[in-house]
Design an enzyme around this catalytic site. Structure first.
Site, short mmCIF file in Angstrom:
data_model
loop_
_atom_site.label_atom_id
_atom_site.label_comp_id
_atom_site.label_asym_id
_atom_site.label_seq_id
_atom_site.Cartn_x
_atom_site.Cartn_y
_atom_site.Cartn_z
N SER A 252 0.80 -1.23 0.00
CA SER A 252 0.00 0.00 0.00
C SER A 252 0.83 1.28 0.00
O SER A 252 0.28 2.37 -0.15
CB SER A 252 -0.94 0.00 1.21
OG SER A 252 -1.91 -1.02 1.08
N ASP B 124 -17.56 1.70 -0.79
CA ASP B 124 -16.74 0.50 -0.61
C ASP B 124 -17.51 -0.52 0.21
O ASP B 124 -17.68 -0.37 1.42
CB ASP B 124 -15.43 0.87 0.11
CG ASP B 124 -14.65 -0.36 0.55
OD1 ASP B 124 -14.83 -1.43 -0.06
OD2 ASP B 124 -13.85 -0.25 1.51
N ASP C 294 -11.10 -6.02 0.18
CA ASP C 294 -10.48 -4.97 0.98
C ASP C 294 -9.97 -5.61 2.27
O ASP C 294 -10.49 -6.65 2.71
CB ASP C 294 -11.51 -3.88 1.30
CG ASP C 294 -10.84 -2.62 1.83
OD1 ASP C 294 -10.77 -1.65 1.06
OD2 ASP C 294 -10.38 -2.60 2.99
N HIS D 147 -15.26 0.30 3.87
CA HIS D 147 -15.08 1.60 4.52
C HIS D 147 -16.26 2.55 4.25
O HIS D 147 -16.19 3.72 4.65
CB HIS D 147 -13.80 2.27 4.00
CG HIS D 147 -12.55 1.49 4.32
ND1 HIS D 147 -11.77 1.74 5.41
CD2 HIS D 147 -11.96 0.45 3.67
CE1 HIS D 147 -10.73 0.91 5.42
NE2 HIS D 147 -10.83 0.12 4.38
N CYS E 67 -7.66 2.26 1.98
CA CYS E 67 -8.79 1.53 1.40
C CYS E 67 -8.38 0.86 0.09
O CYS E 67 -8.11 1.53 -0.92
CB CYS E 67 -9.96 2.50 1.16
SG CYS E 67 -11.35 1.75 0.31
#
Length: 635
Positions: A330, A354, A369, A375, A388
């Site tokens: 990430s 999401d 996720d 989220h 996210c």
């Protein structure tokens, strides 16, 4: 009885005698003329040739190796220097019976089995007529004993030699490298470069790290002495001398104290850290854990130590900082966000919902996720702060692999950074062309999706990640990372600074940069994935956590580190720069199998930045044990 009277013919005898005298005289004259002609040939016609040979027999040219240059950190702390000591050396071709000589030496001074094995290894790598060390660091008493027995040990010598020493031992070992004995491959390389004559009399050369990449600066210029020798070959008067020129000294950007704090912060973990000054590209810390003691290699490493290093599952000889390639995880998301803004695919305020997964059109496969249930409504700011995945799955799909490849390549992903040290890996920045060349297969949409969160084919070295973070910190200037800040001339003492080298400038809109930086700052605040590690920090930090998968997780399965082998746990990744408003340090950290960037990698970076910006020393171990329970897969 009648007696006989012998009558001698004196004339005949005299004539025969004269003939013999004439023949003998003629022979003597002929021999004399032959000797005279040889004398004229040697003394007159070949005078210059034999005069030269005679002079060469009388005068020996002895090379004088130079002192190797020092390596210093930015504050003048010595990282590599030289010292003098006596060594016991053997020329195998002069000993006659080498085994008998070694046995005889063992009766005079201590020679361990390990030293004999190392000597055998050196013999296998060297020419038979070379002088090879058997033992170093002889005491005065040992030198005296050897001198007293010198007459019965042909081919054995005691010499005063300069030795390289690394006083900080394993600290910064992968950056400094080490020197080792010159072998046949080194000779071939020196001859090809046309500098072999400058190494006559020298036994060592830089093998890896800075010692290798700056060999020409560090080595110096070999001198020579014209020494008069007697018939027995013993040295007498020194007739002329050309003094050697010591190698130049190097001043690094590295802060040895910062380096030590970073190394200590890793604790028992394996991994790497690179800290860069985003204003110059200077490398402030360069960590690859675990390291090794380069002093082991100077005299020729013994077999037991070599086996221990070479066979260790922790691979201490691997330079993880510039040769280890890992998924960015990430930590790639801020760069993907900038790509989305730059191409106009997203605006900072654009939102998506999401649900906890993303699916491609007409596909039932779910790209999950890390947060079960998702989220909710997410914009770019929240997507970076809470990492996210779903947001970036969708953004990557909208961008496409071609635009992602083009944009990320500007930051140095997928190419060597050009650091002033050999052996760098280029990592992998995937593209359609790359995959077609690699596997003769087309590019699939799902591969674009996972590339958006730094997974799939994506691989980068910690050094590349640090270079990209520094470029992000300074608003788009990609510097070539530099280890050496200045060179000090050994003759004049003049210090010559090496100027920063700009690789390229990336066009980043100030508004886009501010939007991403603001989100990265909130990563370190309550609600962000690095908030715990940055609690109470005394400066503004912009950061991004990351988790890089080592093994795949089946669809519908949950990640549970407790049930996995350590080597299968995720890598923890973290990037940061500070002070966020005017950065002077950018850091990239990777902890192998550390599970979560926010809990394992972030505290290491915090310790480094606290010392660099505030002069604050860590009170105790700064790395908490990474969580090994739970089913979350958060950064």
């Amino acid at each position: 009885m009648n007696s006989r009277t012998e009558i001698r013919n004196y004339r005949v005898e005299l004539a025969g005698f004269r003939r013999r005298v004439v023949v003998a005289a003629g022979f003597v004259v002929v021999m004399f003329l032959l000797l005279l002609s040889r004398f004229v040939y040697v003394q007159v016609l070949q005078y210059q040739h034999y005069h030269t040979l005679a002079e060469n027999n009388r005068i020996s040219l002895v090379p004088t190796p130079p002192n190797r240059g020092l390596i210093l950190d930015r504050n003048g702390v010595v990282l590599a220097h030289n010292y003098s000591a006596y060594t016991l050396e053997i020329t195998p071709s002069k000993t006659g019976n080498l085994d008998a000589t070694l046995d005889a030496l063992s009766q005079i001074v201590e020679v361990t089995p390990g030293q004999r094995k190392r000597f055998a290894k050196l013999m296998a790598e060297s020419r038979n007529f070379e002088t090879l060390p058997l033992r170093a660091h002889l005491s005065d008493e040992e030198v005296a004993r050897l001198a007293a027995n010198r007459y019965r040990l042909p081919g054995v010598e005691v010499r005063a030699r300069l030795f390289r020493q690394y006083p900080l031992h394993a600290s910064a070992s992968h950056l400094l490298g080490y020197i080792g004995r010159i072998n046949d491959k080194d000779v071939e390389r020196l001859q090809a470069a046309g500098v072999y004559d400058n190494y006559r009399g020298s036994d060592h050369i830089g093998k890896v790290g800075i010692e290798q990449s700056y060999e020409r600066e560090l080595h110096g210029v070999t001198g020579a002495e014209q020494v008069e020798t007697d018939a027995g070959g013993h040295a007498g008067r020194v007739l002329a001398r050309t003094p050697p020129v010591s190698g130049n000294s190097l001043v690094l950007y590295l802060d040895s104290k910062l380096q030590a704090i970073a190394e200590q912060a890793f604790g028992h973990y394996r991994g790497a850290l690179v800290a860069i000054d985003p204003r110059t590209g200077g490398v402030l810390a360069f960590v690859s854990q675990p390291g090794y003691d380069p002093n082991l290699f100077v005299d020729g490493i013994d077999i037991a130590s070599w086996n221990e290093l070479n066979n260790s599952p922790d691979r201490p000889l691997l330079n993880r900082a510039m040769r280890g390639s890992y998924p960015e995880g990430s930590t790639l998301k801020p760069f993907i966000a900038l790509a989305g803004l730059s191409y106009g695919v997203r605006k900072p305020g654009d939102t998506i919902f999401d649900p906890g997964y993303f699916s491609l059109p007409n596909s039932s496969h779910r790209y999950r996720d890390w947060k079960a249930g998702g989220h909710g409504m997410v914009d770019m700011h929240k997507a970076i702060v809470q990492s996210c995945d779903t947001y970036f799955y969708r953004l990557a799909n909208d961008l496409g692999i071609d635009r992602m490849h083009a944009y990320l390549g500007q930051f140095g992903f997928g190419e060597k950074s050009g650091i002033d040290m050999d052996g760098e890996s280029s990592g992998v920045l995937p593209s359609r062309e790359w995959k077609a060349k690699r596997s003769k297969m087309p590019w699939f949409p799902g591969e674009t999706v996972i590339a958006g969160i730094g997974q799939g084919y994506n691989l980068a070295t910690p050094l590349q990640l640090a270079v990209a973070t520094a470029a992000l910190a300074n608003g788009g200037t990609v510097y070539k990372p530099q280890l050496v800040q200045a060179i000090i001339d050994s003759r004049t003492g003049k210090r010559t600074a090496l100027p920063p080298q700009i690789e390229r400038r990336i066009s980043i809109s100030p508004a886009d940069f501010d939007a991403v930086r603001a989100a990265m700052e909130d990563v370190t605040h309550p609600g962000g994935t690095a908030s715990v590690a940055n609690a109470g920090v005394g400066y503004r930090v912009a950061a991004k956590t990351g988790t890089a998968q080592v093994v795949g997780i089946k669809q519908g399965a949950k990640y549970d580190a407790k049930r996995m082998l350590e080597i299968h746990r995720d890598h923890a990744v973290y990037i940061a720069f500070a002070p966020a408003e005017a950065p002077t340090i950018a850091v990239a950290v990777l902890v192998e199998n550390g599970s979560h960037g926010g809990t394992t990698a972030a505290p290491i970076a915090r310790a480094v930045m606290d010392y660099y910006l505030l002069g604050k020393l860590p009170k105790a171990a700064v790395v908490p044990v990474a969580p090994a329970t739970g089913d979350t897969h958060a950064d």
